[in-house]
Design a protein around this motif. Structure first.
Motif, PDB file in Angstrom:
ATOM      1  N   ASP A   1       0.830  -1.205   0.000  1.00 19.25           N
ATOM      2  CA  ASP A   1       0.000   0.000   0.000  1.00 19.25           C
ATOM      3  C   ASP A   1       0.865   1.256   0.000  1.00 19.25           C
ATOM      4  O   ASP A   1       0.637   2.192  -0.769  1.00 19.25           O
ATOM      5  CB  ASP A   1      -0.869   0.026   1.264  1.00 19.25           C
ATOM      6  CG  ASP A   1      -2.250  -0.524   0.946  1.00 19.25           C
ATOM      7  OD1 ASP A   1      -2.471  -0.879  -0.234  1.00 19.25           O
ATOM      8  OD2 ASP A   1      -3.070  -0.616   1.888  1.00 19.25           O
ATOM      9  N   LEU A   2       1.849   1.251   0.895  1.00 19.03           N
ATOM     10  CA  LEU A   2       2.734   2.420   1.006  1.00 19.03           C
ATOM     11  C   LEU A   2       3.454   2.691  -0.299  1.00 19.03           C
ATOM     12  O   LEU A   2       3.575   3.837  -0.738  1.00 19.03           O
ATOM     13  CB  LEU A   2       3.759   2.208   2.124  1.00 19.03           C
ATOM     14  CG  LEU A   2       3.221   2.343   3.545  1.00 19.03           C
ATOM     15  CD1 LEU A   2       4.229   1.822   4.559  1.00 19.03           C
ATOM     16  CD2 LEU A   2       2.854   3.801   3.840  1.00 19.03           C
ATOM     17  N   LEU A   3       3.891   1.601  -0.952  1.00 14.11           N
ATOM     18  CA  LEU A   3       4.595   1.782  -2.217  1.00 14.11           C
ATOM     19  C   LEU A   3       3.665   2.312  -3.296  1.00 14.11           C
ATOM     20  O   LEU A   3       4.057   3.149  -4.116  1.00 14.11           O
ATOM     21  CB  LEU A   3       5.239   0.471  -2.671  1.00 14.11           C
ATOM     22  CG  LEU A   3       6.601   0.159  -2.063  1.00 14.11           C
ATOM     23  CD1 LEU A   3       7.165  -1.136  -2.656  1.00 14.11           C
ATOM     24  CD2 LEU A   3       7.601   1.304  -2.296  1.00 14.11           C
ATOM     25  N   ASN A   4       2.410   1.811  -3.266  1.00  8.98           N
ATOM     26  CA  ASN A   4       1.446   2.320  -4.252  1.00  8.98           C
ATOM     27  C   ASN A   4       1.169   3.803  -4.043  1.00  8.98           C
ATOM     28  O   ASN A   4       1.087   4.570  -5.001  1.00  8.98           O
ATOM     29  CB  ASN A   4       0.142   1.510  -4.182  1.00  8.98           C
ATOM     30  CG  ASN A   4       0.279   0.218  -4.985  1.00  8.98           C
ATOM     31  OD1 ASN A   4       0.923   0.205  -6.040  1.00  8.98           O
ATOM     32  ND2 ASN A   4      -0.297  -0.863  -4.462  1.00  8.98           N
ATOM     33  N   GLN A   5       1.035   4.169  -2.757  1.00  7.65           N
ATOM     34  CA  GLN A   5       0.824   5.595  -2.447  1.00  7.65           C
ATOM     35  C   GLN A   5       2.006   6.424  -2.934  1.00  7.65           C
ATOM     36  O   GLN A   5       1.849   7.503  -3.493  1.00  7.65           O
ATOM     37  CB  GLN A   5       0.680   5.797  -0.941  1.00  7.65           C
ATOM     38  CG  GLN A   5      -0.669   5.381  -0.378  1.00  7.65           C
ATOM     39  CD  GLN A   5      -0.651   5.503   1.142  1.00  7.65           C
ATOM     40  OE1 GLN A   5      -0.074   6.453   1.688  1.00  7.65           O
ATOM     41  NE2 GLN A   5      -1.281   4.566   1.821  1.00  7.65           N
ATOM     42  N   PHE A   6       3.181   5.879  -2.684  1.00  6.49           N
ATOM     43  CA  PHE A   6       4.416   6.555  -3.087  1.00  6.49           C
ATOM     44  C   PHE A   6       4.439   6.752  -4.610  1.00  6.49           C
ATOM     45  O   PHE A   6       4.716   7.834  -5.121  1.00  6.49           O
ATOM     46  CB  PHE A   6       5.600   5.709  -2.629  1.00  6.49           C
ATOM     47  CG  PHE A   6       6.934   6.184  -3.103  1.00  6.49           C
ATOM     48  CD1 PHE A   6       7.422   7.433  -2.720  1.00  6.49           C
ATOM     49  CD2 PHE A   6       7.719   5.393  -3.943  1.00  6.49           C
ATOM     50  CE1 PHE A   6       8.661   7.865  -3.163  1.00  6.49           C
ATOM     51  CE2 PHE A   6       8.955   5.828  -4.385  1.00  6.49           C
ATOM     52  CZ  PHE A   6       9.421   7.070  -3.991  1.00  6.49           C
ATOM     53  N   GLU A   7       4.059   5.684  -5.320  1.00  8.45           N
ATOM     54  CA  GLU A   7       4.057   5.762  -6.783  1.00  8.45           C
ATOM     55  C   GLU A   7       3.054   6.809  -7.261  1.00  8.45           C
ATOM     56  O   GLU A   7       3.338   7.605  -8.162  1.00  8.45           O
ATOM     57  CB  GLU A   7       3.732   4.374  -7.368  1.00  8.45           C
ATOM     58  CG  GLU A   7       3.875   4.249  -8.869  1.00  8.45           C
ATOM     59  CD  GLU A   7       5.289   4.511  -9.394  1.00  8.45           C
ATOM     60  OE1 GLU A   7       6.258   4.256  -8.636  1.00  8.45           O
ATOM     61  OE2 GLU A   7       5.419   4.993 -10.525  1.00  8.45           O
ATOM     62  N   GLU A   8       1.867   6.808  -6.620  1.00 14.32           N
ATOM     63  CA  GLU A   8       0.838   7.785  -7.010  1.00 14.32           C
ATOM     64  C   GLU A   8       1.330   9.208  -6.824  1.00 14.32           C
ATOM     65  O   GLU A   8       1.021  10.108  -7.608  1.00 14.32           O
ATOM     66  CB  GLU A   8      -0.426   7.573  -6.168  1.00 14.32           C
ATOM     67  CG  GLU A   8      -1.402   6.592  -6.803  1.00 14.32           C
ATOM     68  CD  GLU A   8      -2.478   6.143  -5.813  1.00 14.32           C
ATOM     69  OE1 GLU A   8      -2.899   6.984  -4.985  1.00 14.32           O
ATOM     70  OE2 GLU A   8      -2.844   4.967  -5.857  1.00 14.32           O
TER      71      GLU A   8
END
Ligand SMILES: [Zn+2]
Ligand SMILES: [Zn+2]
Length: 380
Positions: free
Chosen positions: A344-351
């Protein structure tokens, strides 16, 4: 005589670096070395070719001449240093030429007639770890060899008796035979060329003056040796027959592959995996050296493959000179086994970076721009 291209002989590109040339040479020299090919004449020629190619290409000046004029540059007057090819010289000369002796004088060499009498040289292959090669080591080796017979002191004659001078050849070992008009020298048939007769042979060596024995020798390997180096132990080879001098023993060094370090001359190379957060934000990492751990500061925005140099953490050559460096290549490791929260954190980071690739990942942006242009050019 037509010659093969030096680059082809070594199997390297025309643009090969010094290091690549040296590496190719080391590999081929080991493969075709006369000690390993046991008198195969074709391979002997191949070995000389490889050696010659290396001698030219490893010298910047000669390499430039060769690139410009080809073999013609060396056909007259030989830039010096490799006049010994193709002369049918014996292997020991070729050998001594390639792998310089580390110590031990050359005084025993080239003794003319004496060389035939003298016992054989021996070679001992010593495999050692990189650590031992770098630090030096004292060790004991066992060598099966011929040694001078003790009871008869190498004479071959039984206690109390002495070898008698051969009466047929008067101690010359050779006799002249007449064949028509010609006088021909032949080994004396009575003493078989020895020049003396042992009527009462020694019981230990049966008159040979030497016996087979496994010798234990202590050898001091100096710090800094590398594969291909050899150490000469003068007079520790096989004893000659009937009291003749002994040959030399050569300890041939072979350094085993290391799990972490790769050595090239005095430099050491290693790969160090680091996490991508450290790579992005910078930080301090631990890297291995031969003396233990060392700290290495990694600056922010470090890319995978970046090389860091730790001065003086390499190897000091046995031939002296400055100590080399340790070169650490950082390799960014993609995280594995992530849990849902981390994903989740990585997805947020990517966004958070969406739509701004050129800012956060300029190389990726540039690469895909190039790919697009490539396909546009194909279809236009
Ligand atoms: Zn004789
Ligand atoms: Zn004896």
């Amino acid at each position: 005589m037509s010659k093969s291209d030096y680059y082809e002989v070594l199997g390297v590109d025309k643009s090969a670096t010094e290091r690549e040339i040296k590496k190719a040479y080391k590999r081929l020299a080991m493969k075709y070395h006369p000690d390993r090919t046991e008198g195969n004449k074709d391979l002997e020629v191949k070995f000389k070719e490889v050696k010659e190619a290396y001698e030219i290409l490893s010298d910047a000046g000669n390499r430039q001449k060769y690139d410009q004029y080809g073999h013609a540059a060396f056909e007259q007057g030989h830039g010096g240093g490799h006049g010994g090819f193709g002369g049918g010289g014996d292997f020991s000369d070729v050998f001594g030429d390639v792998f310089g002796d580390i110590f031990g004088g050359g005084g025993r060499r080239g003794g003319g007639g004496q060389r035939q009498q003298r016992g054989s040289d021996l070679r001992y292959n010593l495999e050692m770890s990189l650590e031992d090669a770098v630090r030096g080591k004292e060790l004991e080796i066992k060598v099966p060899t011929w040694v001078s017979c003790e009871p008869c002191h190498g004479s071959g004659a039984n206690k109390g008796s002495k070898p008698k001078t051969c009466s047929t050849c008067h101690g010359q070992g050779q006799v002249q035979m007449r064949q028509g008009f010609f006088a021909v020298q032949q080994p004396c048939p009575t003493c078989k060329g020895q020049g003396q007769i042992i009527s009462d042979p020694c019981k230990s060596c049966y008159g040979q003056g030497r016996v087979e024995k496994t010798k234990t020798l202590s050898v001091k390997i100096p710090a800094g040796v590398d594969t291909g180096d050899r150490i000469r132990l003068a007079g520790e080879g096989e004893a000659g027959p009937n009291g003749a001098g002994s040959g030399d023993l050569f300890v041939q060094v072979h350094v085993k592959e290391h799990k972490i370090f790769e050595r090239d001359g005095t430099n050491l190379y290693c790969n160090v995996p680091i996490g991508f957060t450290t790579a992005a934000l910078g930080g301090e990492i631990e890297v291995p050296t031969l003396d233990g751990r060392a700290k290495l500061k990694v600056p922010a925005e470090t890319q995978s493959g970046k090389m860091f140099r730790l001065r003086g953490k390499g190897v000091k050559s046995v031939r002296g000179g400055a100590t080399g460096d340790l070169l650490c290549k950082v390799v960014i490791e993609t995280p594995v086994n992530l849990n849902d929260k981390q994903k989740d954190l990585l997805n947020q980071f990517e966004e958070s970076m969406s739509g701004k690739t050129s800012k956060y990942r300029p190389k990726e942006q540039g690469f895909f721009d190039g790919v697009k242009k490539f396909f546009d050019d194909l279809t236009s």
